[in-house]
Design an enzyme around this catalytic site. Structure first.
Site, PDB file in Angstrom:
ATOM      1  N   HIS A 179      -8.502  -1.060  -0.418  1.00 49.29           N
ATOM      2  CA  HIS A 179      -7.522  -2.146  -0.637  1.00 49.29           C
ATOM      3  C   HIS A 179      -8.323  -3.366  -1.052  1.00 49.29           C
ATOM      4  O   HIS A 179      -9.373  -3.624  -0.478  1.00 49.29           O
ATOM      5  CB  HIS A 179      -6.802  -2.574   0.644  1.00 49.29           C
ATOM      6  N   GLN A 232       0.887 -11.065  -3.220  1.00 50.73           N
ATOM      7  CA  GLN A 232      -0.530 -10.707  -3.138  1.00 50.73           C
ATOM      8  C   GLN A 232      -1.024 -10.267  -4.508  1.00 50.73           C
ATOM      9  O   GLN A 232      -0.292  -9.604  -5.240  1.00 50.73           O
ATOM     10  CB  GLN A 232      -0.719  -9.518  -2.197  1.00 50.73           C
ATOM     11  N   ASP A 272      -2.745  -7.756  -5.396  1.00 49.06           N
ATOM     12  CA  ASP A 272      -3.138  -6.552  -4.681  1.00 49.06           C
ATOM     13  C   ASP A 272      -3.702  -5.505  -5.641  1.00 49.06           C
ATOM     14  O   ASP A 272      -3.374  -5.517  -6.820  1.00 49.06           O
ATOM     15  CB  ASP A 272      -1.884  -5.996  -3.993  1.00 49.06           C
ATOM     16  N   HIS A 306      -5.213  -1.142  -5.308  1.00 48.86           N
ATOM     17  CA  HIS A 306      -5.750  -0.024  -4.534  1.00 48.86           C
ATOM     18  C   HIS A 306      -6.550   0.844  -5.465  1.00 48.86           C
ATOM     19  O   HIS A 306      -6.129   1.101  -6.590  1.00 48.86           O
ATOM     20  CB  HIS A 306      -4.614   0.755  -3.871  1.00 48.86           C
ATOM     21  N   LYS A 311     -15.182  -3.789   5.869  1.00 45.93           N
ATOM     22  CA  LYS A 311     -14.641  -4.653   4.823  1.00 45.93           C
ATOM     23  C   LYS A 311     -15.598  -5.780   4.457  1.00 45.93           C
ATOM     24  O   LYS A 311     -16.507  -6.112   5.208  1.00 45.93           O
ATOM     25  CB  LYS A 311     -13.306  -5.253   5.259  1.00 45.93           C
ATOM     26  N   CYS A 355       0.793  -1.237   0.000  1.00 43.47           N
ATOM     27  CA  CYS A 355       0.000   0.000   0.000  1.00 43.47           C
ATOM     28  C   CYS A 355       0.829   1.293   0.000  1.00 43.47           C
ATOM     29  O   CYS A 355       0.558   2.184  -0.809  1.00 43.47           O
ATOM     30  CB  CYS A 355      -0.990   0.029   1.166  1.00 43.47           C
ATOM     31  N   ARG A 405       6.366 -11.464   5.517  1.00 42.54           N
ATOM     32  CA  ARG A 405       5.830 -11.272   6.864  1.00 42.54           C
ATOM     33  C   ARG A 405       6.330 -12.392   7.761  1.00 42.54           C
ATOM     34  O   ARG A 405       6.419 -13.537   7.323  1.00 42.54           O
ATOM     35  CB  ARG A 405       4.294 -11.294   6.838  1.00 42.54           C
TER      36      ARG A 405
END
Ligand SMILES: [Zn+2]
Ligand SMILES: [Zn+2]
Length: 645
Positions: free
Chosen positions: A519, A389, A391, A393, A473, A342, A371
């Site tokens: 996200h 990911q 991902d 945005h 979410k 992000c 992570r």
């Protein structure tokens, strides 16, 4: 005490003597058939045993909701009662040098934790099950007793059950309930089945280590897992599914099909993709990128490290540091390996002035993050330390939020369906107690998520207060062919990062405004998603995903040259092809191709070589008539297009 009035849902009220039990009342209120199915009753929010005296419920008028053994609540009671039954059997067999801890019902069954020096082995399971059956045959009642806490502590101290004593000392209130099954006494809230004859269908499953209270500073106990059902058929299906799940284990198949490997020298939780796994992954990535392009997304690439300062601003250093690796120093400046993408996307946003006119910005990236996870929880592709990911945005104006969520859901479900998943559970998580942003923003965003779900005709459940502190979410769990649920997609509104990074755009009014940030990840991570795909398809991927679509095999060396020619032609036309031209029997080659779960086998003998054709055999064993090499290439292309459009 005067009579007590009992009423059932949709039933008429009846009076009972206060000394009567719940079972006595049900005997008059329910038909015989209903009564045999009823394992407990719900009174308000409480579940109570059938043996409970009406007077002890403390009200003159009571509404009973019978809990049927076939319901989820009933099954929980059955399984939890079976945990007691198992603990009794274990004590009978291996006591007294064994201590008992706790034994709850869980999603697929129950467990009980024991402190015992000798490890349990699967061979012990049979003896334990046999002992349990003895108690079942006895039809022994579960008897509830209310005693003072002090009395219970003395009782368990005398038995040397220090875990129970520890639990008792933490319980508030002066009295506790004990349940007695024959000579076995346990501390428990209940309720339970009326007697042990209800517990006919059970099976011990496995044993695993578990720390007392989940704390690694405490003694390691042995957790015996079992399951129980109300009928034999369901147990049989469950055990079959369990077997099937073992066969489908992605770690086993990943090795057999040569998809990925994990190396001690590289480190735990770090995936090394073998050529076939890498190809599978590329197919997924290509499809994903194409779909995103079609849905008006733009693709980004961002680095794997950034200055610590970025993670300070984003708040990750303060709130996420236990998941992050230690920083590294470059030219006297600290840098951090990224746990998320992000802040990079935000940095691209902030690289210039933004106007409301360019909104929505939809930026996606297959972003690899790292992570920290404890070694103990790492699990094949499903739980790793480095993963990619899918991902994205989205930055938009408040008035665009609902439509953007709708578009994400649409893309999300299309992608999941292409991969063969059309069963899901959807959850909408709302504002938790601790949150950032205004209540008004939360309300509007939550409404936008709701409306988008409803507009797309999706059933969902609300998880009250389970939103992240920065926004509401949507989570989507997919179901695989065995009916197992996997958390994959997540769509989150964020009021926090735009604030922390002081993001803005120039609105229609010429003034600065703060954008809405979303996200979202649809597959979650490629590693995990591929793990789920392997298990869902048991490694037999659909044609469009199969790393190898067809394997050529000749019958004798006489067709080697022609086979090579077919191989080159198909490879040129984009078919993912392999060849097996070894001097082996055809049946042997077919068997190997079947084990490798390759969708098509192309068999080449003299007849095919002479006529310039191939004989096609499907993975299922079905043979198709000979066809030209060109026709086969077209067939492959058509079949993939039918899925991918
Ligand atoms: Zn219990
Ligand atoms: Zn993000």
């Amino acid at each position: 005490m005067s009579d007590i009035t009992i009423i059932l849902p949709e039933g008429e009220a009846k009076q009972f003597n206060a000394e009567a039990s719940v079972a006595d009342a049900l005997a008059e209120l329910l038909s015989n058939k209903q009564r045999k199915q009823t394992v407990a009753v719900a009174v308000g929010d409480n579940l109570v045993d059938l043996s409970t005296r009406l007077a002890s419920l403390g009200q003159e008028k009571l509404e009973f909701r019978p809990v049927l053994i076939s319901s989820d609540e009933g099954l929980d009671i059955l399984r939890h009662s079976t945990a007691h039954l198992m603990a009794k059997a274990v004590l009978d067999l291996y006591g007294p040098n064994l201590k008992i801890a706790i034994g709850p019902a869980i999603e697929d069954g129950f467990y009980y934790d024991f402190d015992r020096e000798t490890p349990f082995t699967p061979e012990d399971f049979e003896s334990i099950e046999a002992k349990m059956q003895e108690t079942v045959k006895g039809g022994i009642p579960f008897e509830r007793k209310i005693v003072s806490k002090a009395e219970a502590i003395t009782l368990f101290e005398e038995k040397g059950e220090q875990y129970k004593v520890e639990l008792l000392k933490e319980i508030e209130g002066d009295t506790v309930s004990l349940y007695q099954l024959d000579d076995f006494v346990d501390l428990c809230r209940g309720p339970h089945v009326p007697n042990s004859s209800w517990l006919q269908v059970f099976k011990l499953i496995k044993v695993a280590g578990a720390y007392w209270r989940g704390d690694e500073h405490n003694p390691m106990l042995q957790r015996l897992y079992g399951t129980a059902f109300a009928d034999k058929k369901k147990l049989k299906k469950y055990l079959n599914d369990l077997e099937e799940a073992k066969k489908r284990d992605h770690r086993k198949l990943g090795k057999e099909l040569d998809l990925f490997t994990i190396s001690d020298q590289v480190g735990p939780g770090l995936i090394l993709w073998q050529p076939k796994g890498a190809l599978l992954r590329r197919l997924i990535e290509d499809y994903w990128k194409e779909e995103h392009y079609r849905h008006d997304y733009e693709l980004l690439y961002t680095p794997h490290i950034a200055k610590l300062d970025l993670w300070q601003t984003s708040g990750h250093l303060d709130f996420y540091s236990e998941n992050m690796y230690s920083p590294m120093v470059i030219d006297d400046v600290q840098y951090q390996l990224k746990p998320m993408n992000c802040p990079f996307h935000i940095s691209i946003y902030k690289s210039k002035m933004r106007s409301y006119r360019e909104f929505p910005l939809r930026w996606c990236e297959l972003g690899t993050v790292y992570r920290y996870e404890r070694t103990g929880v790492l699990h094949g592709l499903l739980r790793v330390r480095g993963f990619t990911q899918d991902d994205a945005h989205i930055f938009c104006r408040p008035d665009q939020l609902e439509e953007e969520i709708f578009n994400i859901l649409d893309l999300n479900l299309n992608i999941l369906e292409t991969f063969g998943f059309d069963q899901y559970d959807i959850y909408l998580s709302t504002r938790p107690d601790k949150y950032v942003g205004s209540e008004e923003h939360w309300q509007k965003a939550t409404d936008a998520l709701k409306h988008a779900l409803e507009k797309r005709g999706l059933a969902y459940r609300i998880d009250p207060g389970e939103g992240v502190f920065y926004g509401p979410k949507i989570d989507i769990k997919i179901k695989d062919v065995l009916g197992r649920s996997w958390q994959c997609s997540t769509i989150q509104v964020d009021f926090n990062l735009p604030e922390r990074f002081e993001m803005s755009y120039i609105g229609e009014d010429g003034k600065e405004h703060q954008p809405i940030m979303i996200h979202r990840a649809l597959m979650g991570s490629l590693e995990r998603f591929i793990g789920v795909l392997i298990e869902n398809y048991a490694g037999a991927f659909p044609l469009w995903l199969a790393p190898v679509q067809a394997r050529i095999m000749n019958i004798t060396d006489a067709q080697s040259d022609y086979s090579e020619k077919v191989y080159r032609e198909l490879r040129q036309s984009g078919v993912r092809i392999e060849k097996d031209l070894r001097n082996e029997k055809l049946n042997y080659k077919i068997r190997e191709a079947q084990l490798a779960k390759i969708p098509y086998m192309l068999i080449i003998g003299d007849r095919e070589a002479e006529s310039g054709t191939v004989t096609v055999r499907e993975r299922s064993g079905k043979n198709l008539p000979p066809m030209s090499v060109k026709d086969f290439a077209v067939k492959i292309k058509d079949e993939c297009t039918a899925v991918l459009g």
